[in-house]
Motif scaffolding. Structure first.
Motif, PDB file in Angstrom:
ATOM      1  N   LEU A  48       0.830  -1.210   0.000  1.00  0.00           N
ATOM      2  CA  LEU A  48       0.000   0.000   0.000  1.00  0.00           C
ATOM      3  C   LEU A  48       0.866   1.261   0.000  1.00  0.00           C
ATOM      4  O   LEU A  48       0.507   2.279  -0.601  1.00  0.00           O
ATOM      5  CB  LEU A  48      -0.930   0.007   1.219  1.00  0.00           C
ATOM      6  N   SER A  49       2.015   1.189   0.669  1.00  0.00           N
ATOM      7  CA  SER A  49       2.909   2.342   0.708  1.00  0.00           C
ATOM      8  C   SER A  49       3.377   2.689  -0.705  1.00  0.00           C
ATOM      9  O   SER A  49       3.424   3.859  -1.095  1.00  0.00           O
ATOM     10  CB  SER A  49       4.093   2.028   1.626  1.00  0.00           C
ATOM     11  N   PHE A  51       5.302  15.350 -11.070  1.00  0.00           N
ATOM     12  CA  PHE A  51       5.163  14.245 -10.113  1.00  0.00           C
ATOM     13  C   PHE A  51       4.359  13.097 -10.722  1.00  0.00           C
ATOM     14  O   PHE A  51       3.521  13.318 -11.594  1.00  0.00           O
ATOM     15  CB  PHE A  51       4.488  14.729  -8.824  1.00  0.00           C
ATOM     16  N   ALA A  76      14.469   8.908   0.669  1.00  0.00           N
ATOM     17  CA  ALA A  76      13.120   9.346   0.275  1.00  0.00           C
ATOM     18  C   ALA A  76      12.154   9.406   1.453  1.00  0.00           C
ATOM     19  O   ALA A  76      11.131  10.094   1.363  1.00  0.00           O
ATOM     20  CB  ALA A  76      12.557   8.432  -0.817  1.00  0.00           C
ATOM     21  N   PHE A  77      12.450   8.691   2.553  1.00  0.00           N
ATOM     22  CA  PHE A  77      11.548   8.797   3.713  1.00  0.00           C
ATOM     23  C   PHE A  77      11.467  10.248   4.206  1.00  0.00           C
ATOM     24  O   PHE A  77      10.437  10.673   4.706  1.00  0.00           O
ATOM     25  CB  PHE A  77      12.017   7.881   4.844  1.00  0.00           C
ATOM     26  N   THR A 103      12.411   9.942 -10.758  1.00  0.00           N
ATOM     27  CA  THR A 103      12.973   9.217  -9.615  1.00  0.00           C
ATOM     28  C   THR A 103      13.410   7.831 -10.072  1.00  0.00           C
ATOM     29  O   THR A 103      12.811   7.232 -10.962  1.00  0.00           O
ATOM     30  CB  THR A 103      11.906   9.140  -8.502  1.00  0.00           C
ATOM     31  N   GLN A 131      15.596   4.526  -5.304  1.00  0.00           N
ATOM     32  CA  GLN A 131      15.280   5.613  -4.375  1.00  0.00           C
ATOM     33  C   GLN A 131      13.955   5.387  -3.655  1.00  0.00           C
ATOM     34  O   GLN A 131      13.693   6.045  -2.643  1.00  0.00           O
ATOM     35  CB  GLN A 131      15.241   6.947  -5.131  1.00  0.00           C
ATOM     36  N   ILE A 132      13.103   4.499  -4.170  1.00  0.00           N
ATOM     37  CA  ILE A 132      11.790   4.310  -3.551  1.00  0.00           C
ATOM     38  C   ILE A 132      11.550   2.885  -3.091  1.00  0.00           C
ATOM     39  O   ILE A 132      10.533   2.600  -2.458  1.00  0.00           O
ATOM     40  CB  ILE A 132      10.653   4.732  -4.510  1.00  0.00           C
ATOM     41  N   TRP A 190       6.708  15.305  -1.030  1.00  0.00           N
ATOM     42  CA  TRP A 190       6.283  14.771  -2.333  1.00  0.00           C
ATOM     43  C   TRP A 190       4.758  14.703  -2.418  1.00  0.00           C
ATOM     44  O   TRP A 190       4.176  14.949  -3.472  1.00  0.00           O
ATOM     45  CB  TRP A 190       6.876  13.370  -2.550  1.00  0.00           C
ATOM     46  N   GLU A 191       4.127  14.363  -1.293  1.00  0.00           N
ATOM     47  CA  GLU A 191       2.659  14.262  -1.310  1.00  0.00           C
ATOM     48  C   GLU A 191       2.015  15.605  -1.647  1.00  0.00           C
ATOM     49  O   GLU A 191       0.889  15.640  -2.153  1.00  0.00           O
ATOM     50  CB  GLU A 191       2.134  13.747   0.039  1.00  0.00           C
ATOM     51  N   SER A 205       0.388   4.056  -2.970  1.00  0.00           N
ATOM     52  CA  SER A 205      -0.117   5.398  -2.685  1.00  0.00           C
ATOM     53  C   SER A 205       0.980   6.457  -2.791  1.00  0.00           C
ATOM     54  O   SER A 205       0.751   7.623  -2.495  1.00  0.00           O
ATOM     55  CB  SER A 205      -0.732   5.427  -1.281  1.00  0.00           C
ATOM     56  N   LEU A 206       2.155   6.044  -3.234  1.00  0.00           N
ATOM     57  CA  LEU A 206       3.294   6.975  -3.287  1.00  0.00           C
ATOM     58  C   LEU A 206       3.163   7.972  -4.433  1.00  0.00           C
ATOM     59  O   LEU A 206       2.857   7.583  -5.552  1.00  0.00           O
ATOM     60  CB  LEU A 206       4.582   6.158  -3.467  1.00  0.00           C
ATOM     61  N   GLN A 207       3.430   9.229  -4.140  1.00  0.00           N
ATOM     62  CA  GLN A 207       3.639  10.236  -5.200  1.00  0.00           C
ATOM     63  C   GLN A 207       5.120  10.604  -5.174  1.00  0.00           C
ATOM     64  O   GLN A 207       5.676  10.856  -4.097  1.00  0.00           O
ATOM     65  CB  GLN A 207       2.771  11.460  -4.949  1.00  0.00           C
ATOM     66  N   PHE A 208       5.756  10.624  -6.349  1.00  0.00           N
ATOM     67  CA  PHE A 208       7.207  10.852  -6.398  1.00  0.00           C
ATOM     68  C   PHE A 208       7.555  11.734  -7.591  1.00  0.00           C
ATOM     69  O   PHE A 208       6.831  11.766  -8.581  1.00  0.00           O
ATOM     70  CB  PHE A 208       7.952   9.509  -6.480  1.00  0.00           C
ATOM     71  N   PRO A 209       8.678  12.466  -7.491  1.00  0.00           N
ATOM     72  CA  PRO A 209       9.065  13.321  -8.615  1.00  0.00           C
ATOM     73  C   PRO A 209       9.316  12.487  -9.874  1.00  0.00           C
ATOM     74  O   PRO A 209       9.986  11.450  -9.809  1.00  0.00           O
ATOM     75  CB  PRO A 209      10.361  13.994  -8.140  1.00  0.00           C
ATOM     76  N   PHE A 262      10.252   1.890   0.563  1.00  0.00           N
ATOM     77  CA  PHE A 262       8.869   2.048   1.031  1.00  0.00           C
ATOM     78  C   PHE A 262       8.157   0.692   1.098  1.00  0.00           C
ATOM     79  O   PHE A 262       7.303   0.485   1.950  1.00  0.00           O
ATOM     80  CB  PHE A 262       8.094   3.001   0.111  1.00  0.00           C
ATOM     81  N   LEU A 278       0.687  15.216 -10.856  1.00  0.00           N
ATOM     82  CA  LEU A 278       0.793  16.676 -10.778  1.00  0.00           C
ATOM     83  C   LEU A 278       1.914  17.031 -11.746  1.00  0.00           C
ATOM     84  O   LEU A 278       2.737  16.179 -12.057  1.00  0.00           O
ATOM     85  CB  LEU A 278       1.264  17.112  -9.382  1.00  0.00           C
ATOM     86  N   ARG A 284       9.009  12.159   1.493  1.00  0.00           N
ATOM     87  CA  ARG A 284       7.671  11.722   1.087  1.00  0.00           C
ATOM     88  C   ARG A 284       6.555  12.682   1.484  1.00  0.00           C
ATOM     89  O   ARG A 284       5.668  12.959   0.668  1.00  0.00           O
ATOM     90  CB  ARG A 284       7.395  10.318   1.617  1.00  0.00           C
ATOM     91  N   HIS A 289      21.313   6.388   0.016  1.00  0.00           N
ATOM     92  CA  HIS A 289      20.328   6.667  -1.037  1.00  0.00           C
ATOM     93  C   HIS A 289      19.114   5.756  -0.952  1.00  0.00           C
ATOM     94  O   HIS A 289      18.099   6.027  -1.574  1.00  0.00           O
ATOM     95  CB  HIS A 289      20.989   6.534  -2.415  1.00  0.00           C
ATOM     96  N   GLN A 290      19.235   4.649  -0.200  1.00  0.00           N
ATOM     97  CA  GLN A 290      18.099   3.727  -0.094  1.00  0.00           C
ATOM     98  C   GLN A 290      17.037   4.227   0.876  1.00  0.00           C
ATOM     99  O   GLN A 290      15.909   3.715   0.874  1.00  0.00           O
ATOM    100  CB  GLN A 290      18.597   2.338   0.353  1.00  0.00           C
TER     101      GLN A 290
END
Lengths: 586, 586
Positions: free
Chosen positions: A431-432, A527, B449-450, A442, A446-447, B456-457, A435-439, A450, A524, B453, B445-446
């Protein structure tokens, strides 16, 4: 002990050629993830049928190099009196050769099966590396299956959304900008994309094994077995030059004289390098098609969405059937098995419009079988699906206008508190990501975390990537994008197709994985988010709801509402009630 | 327009030497982040005093290459009739030289100011690169400040926790394992760690500018100006060979004949490479001290913790004073300024036991000044601190047993809904990092992003890293660890010291940053967390509490309780009431 006859035959052949040894990789000329039986020379030679590794055959020793995944399997499959086992990454081949053989020892390899990058690494061995143009296995493997001659079909514009001529011009312009005369295309999925064709050499991988050269004028010479192209239209055939696959190297050598040829050091056969560098200049570069292909066009995206609706309907029919049959069969003392479930699932998929074949070998795994990430059921391992254990199903379909890949982990009765906690942690990681929004731009590494954080909070983790690209009616694992701990330099942008698939595996007990296929969409300006392609209810029976946030519950409710609305008209009538219940709001 | 006289003088010098041009970097021989005035040849030559960049001086053109941070500043500082401005990363020097100069053009550089890696990159320029052993600025910069001769002092065992002799033996064993004869130590902070000394050449950077060679027998030859070492004990001086800094290259050349010398391509002067490669072999490797130094020992860790208690007390005295003075002075029509606040903060720090000096130039920034990440107050920019705007303070101290670095963003009245939303997002990113548990060995780098976030939202981000290493009574930015988008290969393990400092910057409006210094601690076998060293209340006046989860509120309550308990006995009596209120549970 008797030396395996295949090994003796190869040693005899090497002696006759005055060679000290040979490197035999698990590879075909396209570095395919899945090989045709013709190319399984490593399995024939050693018995090992894993998807990665290589053997080094000397007169007095034979060694198998396999990675961490295969350390158990290789010891079950090869004759340990004949073979020593080494670790593919911890014991690289070049230092081993340098330390164990006399300098100048003559070590052969098939030049079509090794990449330039692998060859460069081997030069530190201080051996004399002897490239073979012909395969010794043609001589010694008497019942070697023939190379596949799967028919190639055209993919119509209504599915691919861009004419081959336009694709060729885009690449030609790029070659021109690099002052490069030819692109050597050695990855069959890139040829499939370029020519808008699909092949049938290997089950689940609809690519045409072949090579191509694309000139800076946009012309294509396609090196392909003519038996495969008989059903192609005169218009397609007139748009390119057809040549025999066997002529690829000699033509490349001829055409590249005084020219610059782009090739990929990580996937091309080193034989191509040897041919081109004789009188041409090599421009080392990843095949630009790989990145173009990863950016799906609107027609392809629409195809993914539609094929996921049909696949979702097949899943719901299957899950409703399981929900009826698992308890019924268990009560009757004749519980349902992994293989039965897999067979029934294929039957439901086969009913769907546009379904061609599975997109990879289904993982249908009950209880401890699912703890092995790459498990496939067989008669000897086939477990029962019951109320006592998780059942994991990871499967997908090749459809005329898309490729699907999804995993659900299911339960048919209350499981232990530990099972529920682990399932909830995997779901929260899923779910993390969802629901993530990221540039935009990316990178996967880097993600990736989550997906892992809820497991990390429990002192747990999973030992595979979080997501991979998926081809459009192409390969199930499509480069170049990945979401994983490992660095992946390719920026994620709108139009990429990925999977999101966190899991957790407790050896000898159970495996949990929840996987949706997703589209990267702009949310966005600047994003992006992941939008679900997969439409399959997520089993909430084992979720500790008090560990979910309101946002997480809302996401699940919204998703299930979407699944219900889209699939209700598409599923069998006897599955509708199950779908209604499975998509009820929390 | 008149050409600046410094530029004319350099051009004249180049003509006399028959040189076509010269590269003038913002660098000293140690590639220091902060340079002594003696080494500010780029500022003298061009007027640009930023911390990164280089000039290329030709007879008919002069170019400044600076990165994105400095594109505005450089245009304010240099004479735009004399200099063209280019982008340091988008316009790399080597291709520019290749495209704009005739092949073989003679381009000079000071060989002590360029690294081997930079030199290698420049070889693509097709120029004749002419290394200078002596600086032309000694001739043409008539009032050039002398090189610093800051006294060096010893750091006692009670602060450093490991004798130099033991450190030397650890490294010697490592050289032996690499079959290497010498380690060239060219980073002054590594010399400080090795010899348990601290220098005073540059304010806030207590390192001794000098070089050293360490042999595989553990012996050290230290190349350092003798004027700096007068207060060192006979015991320390007897444990090594002292040589003049000016003899470093000639001795390195002499000693390396037929030997293997380890040096760091990214930080050593290329002059050292030229000296060693004449008859020795270079082993390219990051200085192993860099990684050893990053793993703090128990005595160092205890020192960090104690110095943070004292620094926390100074912060609380300062914040309580601000809470009184900002409204009082604003009501009196004479609002407090950034510079006044900074001065008072230093006074509070100076009262603390063991305080030596600030650990970097304080950022005391009100309102839109804080939108510039690297802002420093001056009389011309000095803004008022009022109830209408955020006030950001990023500062720290060098203490005898540790180094501190923290940021708080403060408000003295209700700010806009947008300010509150942005502050809350930055706080949530901070809390996400502070509560993270991650596998030991995870790379920066891992997890970066926390921190981003929650921004980012909102479709926002910040354009700097999330955290950096901090030296032990050493540099404020200590290598090799970083937490940032950029790949950093060094695994985070228990004993590392980092900052956690997400922010958000709205140009011409405000800047927000919340920063704690942390210790990486083992939380479970194989897993780590960040434990706060920083003990300073976090301003909650602008937090949208309904956007915080229960866990986030609990973290803040627990942290504030710890801050209250530890600091209450250490702060001034007039600050106790403020501390009590500022650490009240949510």
């Amino acid at each position: 002990m008797q030396t395996p006859s295949s090994l003796s035959a190869l040693r005899e052949w090497l002696r006759a050629q005055n060679l000290d040894g040979m490197i035999v990789p698990r590879a075909d000329a396209f570095q395919s993830e899945y090989c045709a039986p013709h190319d399984d020379q490593l399995a024939w030679l050693t018995g090992f049928d894993g998807s990665a590794g290589h053997a080094l055959i000397l007169q007095d020793r034979a060694l198998m190099f396999v990675d961490g995944r295969y350390q158990v399997q290789v010891r079950e499959q090869v004759d340990l009196d004949a073979f020593e086992i080494l670790h593919l990454h911890n014991d690289p081949l070049a230092p081993w050769l340098r330390e164990n053989l006399r300098p100048g020892a003559r070590i052969a390899f098939e030049a079509m099966l090794m990449t330039p990058a692998q060859y460069d690494a081997l030069r530190a061995s201080q051996c004399t590396l002897v490239p073979l143009n012909d395969s010794p296995f043609d001589d010694i493997w008497h019942d070697r299956p023939p190379a596949p001659v799967g028919a190639i079909r055209e993919m119509p514009y209504e599915y691919n959304g861009e004419n081959s001529a336009d694709k060729r011009q885009r690449i030609a312009a790029l070659l021109d900008a690099h002052n490069t005369d030819y692109l050597a295309i050695t990855q069959p999925d890139n040829i499939a994309w370029l020519l808008n064709v699909r092949g049938s050499d290997i089950p689940t991988s609809p690519v045409p094994n072949s090579f191509a050269l694309l000139g800076r004028d946009g012309r294509v010479e396609w090196f392909v077995n003519a038996d495969k192209t008989r059903s192609l239209s005169p218009a397609l055939l007139a748009s390119l030059t057809l040549s025999s696959e066997g002529d690829f190297l000699s033509r490349s050598q001829h055409l590249s004289a005084g020219k610059r040829v782009m090739m990929d050091a990580d996937t091309a056969p080193v034989a191509l390098r040897f041919a081109v560098e004789k009188s041409g200049e090599i421009v080392w570069n990843a095949d630009p098609i790989t990145l173009m292909k990863a950016l799906k066009n609107p027609v392809e995206l629409a195809g993914y969405r539609q094929s996921h609706q049909y696949d979702g309907a097949a899943w719901v029919n299957f899950l409703a059937w399981l929900a009826r049959e698992v308890p019924r069969r268990e009560a009757a003392g004749n519980p349902l098995t992994e293989l039965e479930a897999q067979e029934q699932q294929l039957a439901f998929r086969t009913q769907q419009p546009g379904f061609i074949e599975p997109s990879f070998a289904t993982i249908s795994a009950s209880a401890s079988n699912a703890a092995m990430c790459h498990y496939h059921s067989s008669e000897s391992t086939n477990k029962a699906i019951t109320h006592r254990d998780f059942y994991l199903n990871d499967s997908g379909g090749q459809y005329h206008n898309g490729t699907t890949d999804a995993t659900r982990t299911l339960a048919y009765g209350p499981l232990s508190a530990q099972c529920r906690l682990h399932y909830t942690a995997v779901l929260k990681g899923f779910l993390s990501m969802m629901s993530l929004q990221f540039p935009s731009g990316t990178q996967g590494h880097q993600i990736d975390a989550f997906a892992r954080r809820p497991l990390w909070e429990l002192g747990l983790d999973f030992d595979h990537g979080t997501g991979h690209g998926v081809g459009h009616q192409l390969l199930i694992h499509e480069n170049p994008h990945r979401i994983a701990k490992k660095v992946n330099p390719w920026p994620l942008v709108a139009g990429n197709i990925m999977t999101i698939e966190p899991g957790y595996y407790l050896a000898d007990a159970y495996g949990i994985r929840i996987e949706n296929q997703v589209e990267v969409v702009e949310s966005l300006p600047g994003f992006c988010k992941f939008a679900s392609l997969t439409l399959i209810p997520i089993d909430l029976s084992q979720v500790e709801l008090h560990l979910l946030s309101e946002q997480e519950k809302q996401w699940l409710d919204d998703y299930h509402q979407q699944v219900r609305e889209v699939l209700m008209p598409l599923v069998e009538s006897e599955a509708q009630q199950w779908l209604f219940a499975a998509t009820a709001p929390i």
